[in-house]
Design a protein around this motif. Structure first.
Motif, PDB file in Angstrom:
ATOM      1  N   UNK A 128       0.826  -1.210   0.000  1.00  6.07           N
ATOM      2  CA  UNK A 128       0.000   0.000   0.000  1.00  6.07           C
ATOM      3  C   UNK A 128       0.861   1.261   0.000  1.00  6.07           C
ATOM      4  N   UNK A 129       1.936   1.263   0.810  1.00  4.78           N
ATOM      5  CA  UNK A 129       2.841   2.422   0.878  1.00  4.78           C
ATOM      6  C   UNK A 129       3.522   2.652  -0.469  1.00  4.78           C
ATOM      7  N   UNK A 148       9.341   6.513   2.412  1.00  2.00           N
ATOM      8  CA  UNK A 148      10.120   6.948   1.247  1.00  2.00           C
ATOM      9  C   UNK A 148      11.283   5.989   1.003  1.00  2.00           C
ATOM     10  N   UNK A 149      11.949   5.567   2.084  1.00  2.00           N
ATOM     11  CA  UNK A 149      13.073   4.637   1.942  1.00  2.00           C
ATOM     12  C   UNK A 149      12.623   3.314   1.335  1.00  2.00           C
ATOM     13  N   UNK A 150      11.454   2.842   1.747  1.00  2.00           N
ATOM     14  CA  UNK A 150      10.909   1.606   1.197  1.00  2.00           C
ATOM     15  C   UNK A 150      10.619   1.767  -0.287  1.00  2.00           C
ATOM     16  N   UNK A 151      10.014   2.905  -0.644  1.00  2.00           N
ATOM     17  CA  UNK A 151       9.674   3.153  -2.043  1.00  2.00           C
ATOM     18  C   UNK A 151      10.945   3.267  -2.906  1.00  2.00           C
ATOM     19  N   UNK A 233     -12.929   4.922  -3.420  1.00  2.00           N
ATOM     20  CA  UNK A 233     -11.590   4.366  -3.640  1.00  2.00           C
ATOM     21  C   UNK A 233     -10.487   5.330  -3.209  1.00  2.00           C
ATOM     22  N   UNK A 234     -10.704   6.071  -2.141  1.00  2.00           N
ATOM     23  CA  UNK A 234      -9.662   7.013  -1.712  1.00  2.00           C
ATOM     24  C   UNK A 234      -8.400   6.271  -1.276  1.00  2.00           C
ATOM     25  N   UNK A 235      -8.554   5.010  -0.839  1.00  2.00           N
ATOM     26  CA  UNK A 235      -7.399   4.211  -0.409  1.00  2.00           C
ATOM     27  C   UNK A 235      -6.450   3.927  -1.567  1.00  2.00           C
ATOM     28  N   UNK A 236      -6.916   4.095  -2.810  1.00  2.00           N
ATOM     29  CA  UNK A 236      -5.999   3.951  -3.931  1.00  2.00           C
ATOM     30  C   UNK A 236      -5.848   5.279  -4.690  1.00  2.00           C
TER      31      UNK A 236
END
Length: 603
Positions: A128-129, A148-151, A233-236
């Protein structure tokens, strides 16, 4: 709905060659309006070209079928009917290097990114992040931010492995369009069509809204059709209200409200309207039903327990079995309901494709109960013994002796080898399992069965204060104990589901009761809609409730989305709407309380 346009629809159709924002109620004929707009465009400009944009392949197919019935073959060739994803891929194609990352390959890359960063995080949260960060057009250099580091770790993996995902493609196209808007010899050119008609516009995210913005800047005439009240669908990343209002203001678009509903009866539309009008961030609109109402079109049930909810629903379906859907917030709720309905002889289909009985443990437990009922039949014995964690060598010996004696129950105690305790317990239950109507004996047998299972599959440990949920086997036994009849008929009733699983009955038949989530019901309609589990634990969700104290602004936005979700579910109903809660007033969903208060209804 009728084949003649309403005054509101005509307003949009007559303005088809300009920019339009069409706000369309559920069942207000938006697809009809879009098709008639295409007819109007070709009538005025025979050589015009039109791009229709949808969000799903199914919606694309449906739009194509509707256009075929109204346009000539030549006109149809002048139309592009596509999803946003397909459009972006086509525009980016000349600039793409590598291969598209989707499905299990995408999941594997997310897992690798988690490992590369060493961040302790669950897969779903990480995915999700990464998706959320990927939908941000600007570069995020917030050093020290774990998201951000994960992305960045994920993006590095994509680059190193010559992969790209859909968010990559979308951002490439938006940046290319921005560059092209400054210098037409650079970047990525807009689509060649003169007109762009976009359905379900409330579901557009920031990047899709940017795509619309740059096409409007390039002089394309654009029509957005959607309903901000159905933005779920705000979660996406969907930003329905803002996207629609910004489009209207940026493109001087003429606004049209399709306020006439041809689907819902006046009472159903009335309670849905009473609910959604509590939202503050929405486009104001009137709502009018053109459908003739009946008696008791809306019914609210506050039952004592979840089981009583199912019993009431079963009675309603059996009384009038045609065109039903059961809606719920989660697949878990649907699976539990399906499990009960199946024991009552009601044929069901789960829209997600995952039945409660598809769970390996539920399936094996059913086969264990089958083997207890039909002691001479050993067709499932091998699988049941595996489920009971019996040794493979012992399984082979038991199967051999069962075939020899024509039944597991006929193996003598002196023949038993070093069997697992669970197998010995299973054998003892079979040996005692003669038919009986005595409820105390029946309950005692089920207790013994569960004790055998809990030796192998103990309950999960819970945190202090956390409610202990039923295991899969406990849930099946719970359903069995609520089924009327003697020992044999109870087991026969529940194990009949094995015929469905094995394919002896075709799933998805027209008379089946469909079970689906609110999200899965979007764009569809049924005569009879039952919404179950409208409790405080389900609506609002646990994630939304967690925001209340620390993040009041986010909580307010989330609550409005939850209300829209229920609004979508309610407006799937054409003739009858049944709303179910259980556990008393203190456990009732606040949204159901709002419905009762606003519409003057009582359970």
């Amino acid at each position: 709905m009728a084949n003649t346009a309403t005054i509101e629809q005509l307003g949009a159709i007559d303005n088809a060659t300009e920019n339009n924002l069409i706000v369309a109620l559920p069942g207000s004929g938006k697809s009809f309006t879009l098709v008639e707009m295409a007819v109007a465009i070709f009538s005025k400009y025979p050589n015009a070209t039109i791009t229709f944009v949808t969000f799903t392949k199914l919606a694309t197919k449906e739009m194509r079928d509707k256009l075929k019935s109204k346009l000539t073959a030549k006109q149809l060739k002048q139309c592009i009917i596509s999803t946003f994803h397909s459009l972006f891929l086509n525009q980016a194609k000349p600039h793409l290097k590598g291969t598209l990352l989707i499905g299990s390959s995408h999941s594997a890359m997310v897992i690798r990114a988690i490992k590369a960063t060493g961040i302790k995080i669950k897969f779903d949260e990480a995915a999700s992040i990464i998706d959320e960060e990927g939908r941000i057009l600007r570069d995020n250099d917030d050093i020290g931010n774990s998201d951000v580091e994960l992305y960045k770790a994920y993006m590095k993996l994509l680059k190193d492995n010559k992969k790209y995902d859909f968010n990559d493609v979308t951002k490439m196209v938006c940046r290319g369009l921005a560059e092209n808007s400054e210098d037409s010899s650079k970047g990525i050119a807009p689509v060649s069509s003169d007109y762009i008609l976009i359905d379900e516009a409330q579901d557009m995210d920031e990047l899709q809204s940017k795509w619309v913005y740059y096409h409007g800047k390039a002089g394309k005439k654009i029509t957005l059709v959607g309903d901000d009240d159905q933005q779920i669908y705000s979660w996406r990343g969907a930003n329905g209200y803002e996207a629609m209002v910004n489009f209207r203001d940026e493109n001087d678009a003429q606004t049209h409200i399709l306020s006439t509903c041809f689907r819902c009866t006046p009472d159903i539309l009335g309670v849905a309207q009473a609910l959604i009008e509590r939202n503050k961030v929405r486009i104001p609109k009137t709502m009018e039903s053109k459908k003739q109402g009946g008696i008791d079109d809306v019914n609210i049930y506050d039952k004592e327990t979840k089981l009583h909810q199912y019993e009431e629903l079963t009675g309603l379906i059996k009384k009038n079995p045609l065109d039903w859907v059961v809606l719920a917030r989660t697949n878990k709720s649907l699976q539990e309901c399906e499990a009960y309905l199946s024991t009552q002889g009601i044929s069901t289909t789960i829209n997600s494709g995952k039945s409660f009985w598809d769970n390996p443990r539920a399936n094996s437990f059913l086969k264990m109960l089958y083997s207890i009922r039909y002691t001479h039949d050993i067709k499932y014995l091998n699988e049941v013994l595996g489920y009971l964690h019996e040794d493979e060598e012992a399984i082979n010996d038991i199967i051999f002796r069962s075939e020899k004696h024509k039944g597991f129950h006929k193996i003598k105690k002196r023949e038993a080898g070093m069997w697992a305790c669970s197998t010995i317990g299973f054998k003892e239950i079979i040996d005692e399992a003669h038919n009986t109507k005595n409820l105390t004996v029946i309950e005692s047998r089920f207790d013994k069965i569960l004790k055998v299972i809990q030796r192998i599959y103990p309950k999960k440990k819970t945190k202090p204060g956390e409610e202990v949920g039923k295991t899969i086997e406990e849930h099946v036994v719970y359903l069995c104990e609520k089924t009327k009849g003697d020992w044999y008929s109870i087991l026969e009733s529940v194990t009949r589901q094995l015929d469905v699983i094995s394919g002896d009955k075709n799933k998805g038949e027209k008379e089946d009761v469909l079970l689906t989530t609110f999200h899965g019901s979007k764009g569809l309609e049924w005569d009879n809609v039952a919404i179950i589990d409208l409790t405080y634990e389900q609506m609002p969700s646990k994630q939304t409730r967690a925001l209340k104290t620390l993040y009041p602004k986010e909580y307010a936005r989330a609550i409005e989305e939850e209300r829209r979700l229920l609004f979508v579910g309610m407006t799937r109903a054409g003739k009858k709407l049944h709303l179910f809660s259980y556990g008393g007033e203190e456990k009732t969903s606040p949204f159901l309380s709002e419905v009762k208060e606003s519409a003057g209804l009582e359970a």
